[in-house]
Write a protein that holds these residues in place. Structure first.
Motif, PDB file in Angstrom:
ATOM      1  N   VAL A  87      41.062  41.420  -3.513  1.00 23.29           N
ATOM      2  CA  VAL A  87      40.959  40.153  -4.169  1.00 23.29           C
ATOM      3  C   VAL A  87      41.431  39.037  -3.061  1.00 23.29           C
ATOM      4  O   VAL A  87      40.556  37.860  -3.222  1.00 23.29           O
ATOM      5  N   LYS A  88      42.241  39.231  -2.357  1.00 19.78           N
ATOM      6  CA  LYS A  88      42.436  38.261  -1.254  1.00 19.78           C
ATOM      7  C   LYS A  88      41.491  38.110  -0.450  1.00 19.78           C
ATOM      8  O   LYS A  88      41.350  36.708  -0.223  1.00 19.78           O
ATOM      9  N   LEU A  89      40.640  39.216   0.113  1.00 12.81           N
ATOM     10  CA  LEU A  89      39.932  38.787   1.014  1.00 12.81           C
ATOM     11  C   LEU A  89      38.374  38.265   0.375  1.00 12.81           C
ATOM     12  O   LEU A  89      37.662  37.343   0.993  1.00 12.81           O
ATOM     13  N   ALA A  90      38.083  38.619  -0.775  1.00  9.97           N
ATOM     14  CA  ALA A  90      36.811  38.225  -1.336  1.00  9.97           C
ATOM     15  C   ALA A  90      37.129  36.866  -1.613  1.00  9.97           C
ATOM     16  O   ALA A  90      36.164  35.889  -1.511  1.00  9.97           O
ATOM     17  N   ALA A  91      38.402  36.442  -2.133  1.00 12.50           N
ATOM     18  CA  ALA A  91      38.589  34.804  -2.357  1.00 12.50           C
ATOM     19  C   ALA A  91      38.653  34.222  -1.137  1.00 12.50           C
ATOM     20  O   ALA A  91      38.140  32.964  -1.047  1.00 12.50           O
ATOM     21  N   SER A  92      39.205  34.546   0.070  1.00 12.85           N
ATOM     22  CA  SER A  92      39.031  34.022   1.291  1.00 12.85           C
ATOM     23  C   SER A  92      37.662  33.801   1.818  1.00 12.85           C
ATOM     24  O   SER A  92      37.294  32.926   2.596  1.00 12.85           O
ATOM     25  N   MET A  93      36.724  34.591   1.337  1.00 14.93           N
ATOM     26  CA  MET A  93      35.422  34.344   1.741  1.00 14.93           C
ATOM     27  C   MET A  93      34.434  33.474   0.647  1.00 14.93           C
ATOM     28  O   MET A  93      33.289  33.349   0.855  1.00 14.93           O
ATOM     29  N   GLY A  94      35.263  33.035  -0.101  1.00 14.84           N
ATOM     30  CA  GLY A  94      34.732  31.936  -1.076  1.00 14.84           C
ATOM     31  C   GLY A  94      33.969  32.636  -2.424  1.00 14.84           C
ATOM     32  O   GLY A  94      33.745  31.867  -3.256  1.00 14.84           O
ATOM     33  N   ALA A  95      34.223  33.589  -2.713  1.00 11.90           N
ATOM     34  CA  ALA A  95      33.751  34.343  -3.717  1.00 11.90           C
ATOM     35  C   ALA A  95      34.734  34.073  -5.074  1.00 11.90           C
ATOM     36  O   ALA A  95      35.673  33.586  -4.981  1.00 11.90           O
ATOM     37  N   GLU A  96      33.919  34.040  -6.255  1.00 13.08           N
ATOM     38  CA  GLU A  96      34.605  33.905  -7.503  1.00 13.08           C
ATOM     39  C   GLU A  96      34.865  35.284  -7.965  1.00 13.08           C
ATOM     40  O   GLU A  96      34.008  36.153  -8.327  1.00 13.08           O
ATOM     41  N   VAL A  97      36.344  35.460  -7.916  1.00 12.74           N
ATOM     42  CA  VAL A  97      36.638  36.961  -8.217  1.00 12.74           C
ATOM     43  C   VAL A  97      37.071  37.167  -9.766  1.00 12.74           C
ATOM     44  O   VAL A  97      38.118  36.643 -10.196  1.00 12.74           O
ATOM     45  N   THR A  98      36.529  38.276 -10.011  1.00 13.41           N
ATOM     46  CA  THR A  98      37.164  38.964 -11.497  1.00 13.41           C
ATOM     47  C   THR A  98      37.738  40.016 -11.068  1.00 13.41           C
ATOM     48  O   THR A  98      37.356  41.160 -10.652  1.00 13.41           O
ATOM     49  N   MET A  99      38.945  40.146 -11.609  1.00 14.33           N
ATOM     50  CA  MET A  99      39.809  41.281 -11.827  1.00 14.33           C
ATOM     51  C   MET A  99      39.735  42.011 -12.938  1.00 14.33           C
ATOM     52  O   MET A  99      39.821  41.692 -13.975  1.00 14.33           O
ATOM     53  N   ALA A 155      42.370  35.739  -7.942  1.00 10.89           N
ATOM     54  CA  ALA A 155      41.272  36.269  -8.799  1.00 10.89           C
ATOM     55  C   ALA A 155      41.004  34.871  -9.727  1.00 10.89           C
ATOM     56  O   ALA A 155      42.016  34.209 -10.272  1.00 10.89           O
ATOM     57  N   HIS A 156      39.861  34.590 -10.041  1.00 13.30           N
ATOM     58  CA  HIS A 156      39.442  33.353 -11.028  1.00 13.30           C
ATOM     59  C   HIS A 156      39.738  33.959 -12.384  1.00 13.30           C
ATOM     60  O   HIS A 156      39.715  33.168 -13.325  1.00 13.30           O
ATOM     61  N   SER A 157      39.479  35.249 -12.565  1.00 14.78           N
ATOM     62  CA  SER A 157      39.602  35.654 -14.012  1.00 14.78           C
ATOM     63  C   SER A 157      40.125  37.197 -14.038  1.00 14.78           C
ATOM     64  O   SER A 157      39.937  37.706 -12.962  1.00 14.78           O
ATOM     65  N   PHE A 158      40.609  37.501 -15.465  1.00 11.32           N
ATOM     66  CA  PHE A 158      41.284  38.729 -15.044  1.00 11.32           C
ATOM     67  C   PHE A 158      40.632  39.389 -16.623  1.00 11.32           C
ATOM     68  O   PHE A 158      40.646  38.707 -17.601  1.00 11.32           O
TER      69      PHE A 158
END
Ligand code: NAP
Ligand code: ZN
Length: 367
Positions: free
Chosen positions: A210-222, A238-241
């Motif tokens: 989650v931390k790494l994908a977010a740092s690459m600018g991704a929109e993260v769904t957990m 994470a942008h959504s759960f």
């Protein structure tokens, strides 16, 4: 448990300092709890560094292997492949480390260095078989390797990582496995700004993903089975759960994600998660359940989807990941424990009660 001594490791060089007797903690069989052991570390060869271990993360792979859940475990076993410590001695040919430096060791301690994969920085796929940090052997295929639940380790300098000064050493330890295992597939599958990335399972690997994908600018769904982790998931980036115990999640999210990183440690249905990918999307399996799972052809064919795997990462990429983490202020969320609580930590990890990585403070090991 009685105290057990293991015979000395052969030296790699003649004439160097003698092998050293090192306190450790480990398992003597798949059914025994972990307890004190004494191991021998080899003499420091010309290209070796001796690291006094400060911290070692507790990976779910340690549990799988100490309990022989994958088969073929070697005992006695000293687990631990998320090692951070201080260099205490260097061989005469060592150029990249000096006494006093912080250094890390991940899942690999040697490889042939000459085959195609090694030359491409994929030491984990060495054609002669890489030497794993524990539950393996050195390249002589005889000398057992012992991991980081110990006071010291001796490793060739090319398998030691530089820990950036900006990172807290205890919280950086899990980067050596959980960090690289999630960074590598994000890079390989070209995670970039705006991509919709699903992370499945919020544990040690998942929280790093989650931390790494977010740092690459991704929109993260957990995607998690644990409602209690929702606030943490959002705090981690994470942008959504979405709750995977709720069947409506799979209908609502169908065809939405570009990339999925699946970190689940137990058997589960890959087909359901493949349904969340958009056409040409990729699901990367990094979690290693003990048994196989059937995959239906239609799960992949409808949408030209890809189901991939990923194993840790090579040494150069691990250093790149550490530098990325320093640049973005990323470390693991850790609970530091004394070695005496290791069996309890295993039970808590199995009960899904780690937030999000246990890290052993090796000062607690009698030296
Ligand atoms: P962990 O901290 O225990 O996290 C695993 C997560 O999976 C849990 O937090 C939970 O997340 C979810 N989960 C657990 N049991 C589940 C079940 N029965 N059904 C659905 N979800 C479940 O473990 P980890 O250290 O991150 O390791 C994860 C896996 O990756 C392990 O199998 C480990 O061996 C493997 N691994 C692979 C590599 C590699 O190179 N590929 C490297 C290191 C580790 P929620 O509560 O959010 O559902
Ligand atoms: Zn690991």
């Amino acid at each position: 448990m009685s105290h057990i001594s293991i015979s000395p490791a052969p030296a790699r060089s003649s004439g160097g300092s003698p092998t050293s007797s090192t306190p450790a903690d480990g398992a003597v069989s798949a059914r025994s709890p972990l307890g004190p052991l004494t191991i021998a570390r080899r003499a420091v060869g010309p290209r070796d560094v001796l690291i006094e271990i400060l911290y070692c993360g507790v990976c779910h792979s340690d549990v799988h292997q100490a309990r022989d859940e994958w088969g073929g475990s070697l005992f006695p076993m000293v687990p631990g492949h998320e090692i951070v410590g201080r260099v205490a001695r260097v061989g005469e040919e060592v150029t990249s480390f000096a006494v006093g430096d912080l250094a890390g060791v991940g899942c690999l301690v040697d490889s042939c260095g000459r085959c195609g994969p090694c030359r491409r920085g994929l030491e984990q796929f060495c054609e002669r078989g890489a030497a794993l940090t524990y539950n393996g052997t050195e390249m002589d295929r005889k000398t057992p390797t012992y991991g980081g639940y110990s006071s010291q380790i001796v490793v060739e300098e090319r398998f030691a990582l530089k820990i950036p000064a900006a990172l807290d050493p205890a919280a950086a330890a899990p980067l050596l496995c959980a960090g690289i295992t999630t960074y590598s597939p994000l890079r390989q599958w070209n995670c970039r700004r705006g991509d919709r990335v699903g992370v499945v399972g919020l544990g040690g690997l998942g929280h790093m993903a989650v931390k790494l994908a977010a740092s690459m600018g991704a929109e993260v769904t957990m995607l998690s089975t644990s409602r209690s982790k929702e606030a943490d998931a959002r705090r981690l980036g994470a942008h959504s759960f979405e709750l995977t115990t709720d069947e409506s999640t799979f209908a609502n999210l169908a065809g939405r994600l570009d990339l999925i990183i699946d970190t689940i440690s137990a058997p589960h249905d890959y087909n359901k998660y493949l349904g969340l990918l958009r056409p040409l999307g990729t699901m990367v399996i990094v979690g290693i359940p003990s048994g196989p799972t059937p995959v239906a052809a239609f799960s992949l064919i409808g949408g030209n989807k890809r189901l991939a795997g990923s194993a840790i990462g090579g040494i150069a990429e691990t250093q790149q990941m550490l530098d990325h983490c320093a640049e973005h202020g990323i470390v693991s969320d850790v609970e530091v424990i004394p070695i005496q609580r290791i069996n309890e930590a295993y039970e808590r990890m199995i009960r899904n009660d780690a937030r999000y990585r246990f890290v052993i403070d090796l000062a607690s090991l009698a030296r």
